[in-house]
Design an enzyme around this catalytic site. Structure first.
Site, PDB file in Angstrom:
ATOM      1  N   ARG A 245       0.867  -1.184   0.000  1.00 35.69           N
ATOM      2  CA  ARG A 245       0.000   0.000   0.000  1.00 35.69           C
ATOM      3  C   ARG A 245       0.901   1.231   0.000  1.00 35.69           C
ATOM      4  O   ARG A 245       1.382   1.638   1.042  1.00 35.69           O
ATOM      5  CB  ARG A 245      -0.891  -0.034   1.257  1.00 35.69           C
ATOM      6  N   HIS A 249      -3.250   4.699   4.482  1.00 34.24           N
ATOM      7  CA  HIS A 249      -4.426   3.834   4.614  1.00 34.24           C
ATOM      8  C   HIS A 249      -5.664   4.525   4.043  1.00 34.24           C
ATOM      9  O   HIS A 249      -6.446   3.941   3.307  1.00 34.24           O
ATOM     10  CB  HIS A 249      -4.659   3.490   6.091  1.00 34.24           C
ATOM     11  N   TYR A 258       4.367   5.874  11.431  1.00 33.12           N
ATOM     12  CA  TYR A 258       4.616   4.447  11.663  1.00 33.12           C
ATOM     13  C   TYR A 258       5.485   3.745  10.630  1.00 33.12           C
ATOM     14  O   TYR A 258       5.858   2.608  10.836  1.00 33.12           O
ATOM     15  CB  TYR A 258       3.292   3.688  11.837  1.00 33.12           C
TER      16      TYR A 258
END
Lengths: 345, 338
Positions: A245, A249, A258
């Protein structure tokens, strides 16, 4: 490809597939990429309250959906399957309506499209695929169900229950895991015990296949074989397509908190569209002039869908009440009158 | 409606002695025979015939494609029902005990109840969830629960709880033939109660209550196994010259506000009795409806006699948890003396 690492091959080949197929894969992936870009722009403009990008996952989605037959099969998506919907032939203004929050499940016809409603409980639709597939066999028909889910959803109990049911019933279903390596902010190593989703199939008694999810040809082959097995009555297959990805998100996410941008850059360089384009040229399935024409058509199609969804009418307030029941209740009819008198004005 | 009544008249049978468990079995036989899309499945419903034998003999008669066992996973059972419905079937899944519905709540609430809405009518869910329900058999934990308020609170679900064999038969026919999802709550405590029943086609629309015993002085409102308890209370009260009406709501959603209001407007007093805990139970909904519809006619506030706000307790304590005849009689006394 070593399992679950970011070190993929630098090129792919489509020599073994038909030119018509590979050109179609490219056209759908190109269109999905452009539509994805338009969707992010619509979110920035405030037309979409939020959006979940499929960028980088186009090969996994388009190639798997293209191995299905929209005339007799059924696809069960979660919420990040825009490219699959497009390749499967779903009416895309209706599909994108879910991202404009016009209707939770989207405005396309689920039954006619044979493509389930957009669904945010990510494990939830997986047992639906099994039920649909069992129903197909009970009737003696040869349709196949495909359930999309991700590495995050692979942790959901429903996914495990569904795989066990499918194994027990020998259901004609393809479990298609897009492992994009990040379940929102949690990486594979903190999500998938044992390190492999596909390896879990062995425990349920059917084949599990790991495939390079950025290699459209490989995804198509693996899915087509799984579909053929199911159609022959040989039961389910779990296909795990390893991809990445590359976008956040959702448009509300902040991946800088993160993950390492260098990892994202490496995967952006393994772009499935770039890989397929080079493979098409190398295989002689298309030349630059043809691809330029496809690119232009994809651009126009993405703009058409963008304009369609941006200008689609908002649902009438009365639709709050229309589909709660097939046979309406007196109480709901009363509440609808309350809405008319006190809200609609 | 005329067609319904004609069908009802034609299909009426002479009275036979049946338990509720047998009556539901008869209804499932009729449904499996009349509609090739009806499927019965769940844990142990096949060769065993279900732990309460409600599906006894069905697999033998209709084959293991129409009546089949599933692995033990309630969420997948309900998820499977969704997929089967999307493929044109009319699923009648069983979850073996009420407490085992909790593992399936996501599928029931997020999927079954909303799929028709989410898809704007493209994927109807003609699913009847058979759920052996309520207490009274001193079962282990999770084998006796009252989930009706949870289901009635869920948009998209219809909820019904029969109280006797004859009604259980008709309501099952109605539930399965409905194109909406129905949670059919079978009162375990009444499964073995045998009585002469006439098996009738459903004649009342979904959401109709019925007066089990007419009376003048107060209305006892109940469903499931508590209906019989209220009838016992009414018989005892009659010995003291108190004439109680017993209203069986049957449908907990849609709830028969008109039938409720008509009864309470006549009797001017209402006592609602349920097994579920008091707080936020359906008794509160009944009380609110009575207040809204009958405020000027009421001679006393609505009384609630319910389970306590504690988990369903183990065996010897269960009779003290469930509404007792004495507690209902005391509530009747309070409402009459108000």
């Amino acid at each position: 490809m070593p399992p679950h690492t970011s070190a993929g091959r630098e090129s792919i080949t489509v020599d073994h597939l038909s030119p018509d197929l590979t050109r179609a894969l490219y056209r759908h992936m190109r269109t999905a990429r452009d539509l994805d870009t338009e969707a992010i722009a619509l979110q920035r403009q405030g037309v979409f309250p939020a959006y979940v990008s499929v960028r980088g996952q186009e090969a996994a989605q388009v190639a798997s959906a293209s191995a299905m037959d929209p005339a007799r099969d059924f696809v069960f998506p979660t919420y990040r399957e825009m490219a699959a919907a497009l390749a499967y032939g779903v009416e895309m203004v209706g599909y994108m309506a879910t991202h404009r929050a016009l209707w939770h499940g989207g405005l396309y016809d689920v039954a006619a499209s044979r493509f389930g409603a957009v669904n945010a409980v990510v494990g939830g639709p997986v047992p639906h695929a099994v039920g649909w597939a069992v129903g197909e066999r009970l009737r003696g028909d040869d349709g196949v169900a495909l359930a999309y889910f991700g590495d995050g959803a692979s942790s959901e109990g429903d996914v495990h229950e569904a795989m066990n049911f499918a194994g027990v019933f020998g259901a004609p279903v393809v479990f298609f895991c897009q492992n994009n390596q990040w379940a929102l902010s949690v990486p594979n190593e903190r999500q998938v015990a044992g390190g492999s989703v596909s390896a879990r199939a062995a425990g349920y008694g059917f084949p599990g296949v790991l495939v390079d999810g950025n290699d459209a040809g490989a995804v198509y082959e693996a899915t087509a074989e799984a579909v053929a097995r199911a159609r022959r009555g040989e039961g389910p297959t779990l296909v795990e397509a390893l991809t990445y990805r590359v976008e956040p998100h959702s448009t509300s996410d902040d991946p800088g908190r993160y993950r390492d941008e260098a990892e994202v850059r490496r995967w952006r360089e393994r772009d499935p569209l770039t890989l397929l384009r080079a493979a098409l040229l190398a295989a002689g399935h298309a030349d630059e002039a043809h691809l330029a024409e496809v690119d232009a058509r994809a651009r126009r199609e993405a703009e058409r869908v963008r304009d369609g969804v941006a200008t689609a009418p908002e649902p009438d307030g009365s639709e709050l009440f229309t589909h709660v029941f097939r046979e309406n209740t007196k109480e709901l009819a009363r509440q609808r009158r309350t809405w008319q008198e006190e809200v609609e004005l | 409606m005329t067609e319904l009544i004609e069908r009802a008249a034609a299909a009426d049978t002479p009275a036979v002695e049946l338990s509720m468990q047998q009556a539901i079995n008869r209804a499932l036989r009729v449904l499996l025979a009349e509609d090739p899309d009806v499927l019965v499945f769940g844990e142990d419903v096949g060769a065993l015939g279900g732990v309460f034998r409600v599906t006894d003999g069905l697999q033998e008669e209709f084959g293991d494609k129409r009546v089949f066992d599933t692995p033990l996973a309630e969420s997948a059972i309900m998820g499977m029902a969704v997929g089967l419905a999307m493929n044109g079937w009319r699923p009648v899944p069983e979850l073996q005990f009420d407490g085992f519905a909790y593992p399936a709540i996501d599928q029931i609430v997020n999927q079954v109840a909303r799929m028709n809405y989410r898809t704007r009518g493209a994927a109807p869910m003609p699913i009847t969830l058979r759920l052996p329900s309520f207490g009274g058999i001193q079962a282990p934990e999770h084998h006796g629960e009252s989930l009706e308020a949870l289901f009635a609170h869920t948009p998209g679900l219809k909820v019904v709880a029969p109280s006797d064999p004859g009604d259980a038969y008709s309501l099952m026919l109605q539930a399965v033939r409905s194109d909406d999802p129905v949670v059919y709550m079978e009162p375990k405590a009444r499964y073995w109660d045998r009585r002469p029943v006439r098996l009738r086609e459903p004649s009342d629309p979904i959401g109709t209550s019925r007066i089990v015993r007419p009376g003048r002085h107060a209305t006892l409102v109940a469903w499931g196994a508590m209906v019989q308890r209220c009838v016992q209370v009414a018989e005892l009260a009659a010995e003291d010259g108190v004439d109680l009406e017993v209203l069986d709501l049957r449908w907990l959603k849609p709830l028969d506000a008109e039938g409720l209001a008509a009864s309470v407007s006549r009797t001017r007093r209402a006592v609602v009795v349920h097994e579920a805990p008091l707080t936020a139970g359906l008794g509160a909904e009944v009380a609110a409806l009575v207040t809204e519809h009958c405020f000027r006619d009421l001679s006393a506030p609505v009384q609630r006699v319910t389970g306590f706000d504690v988990p369903y307790p183990a065996g010897p304590l269960e009779p003290q948890y469930l509404p007792t005849i004495d507690r209902v009689l005391l509530a009747v006394q309070r409402t009459l003396e108000y």
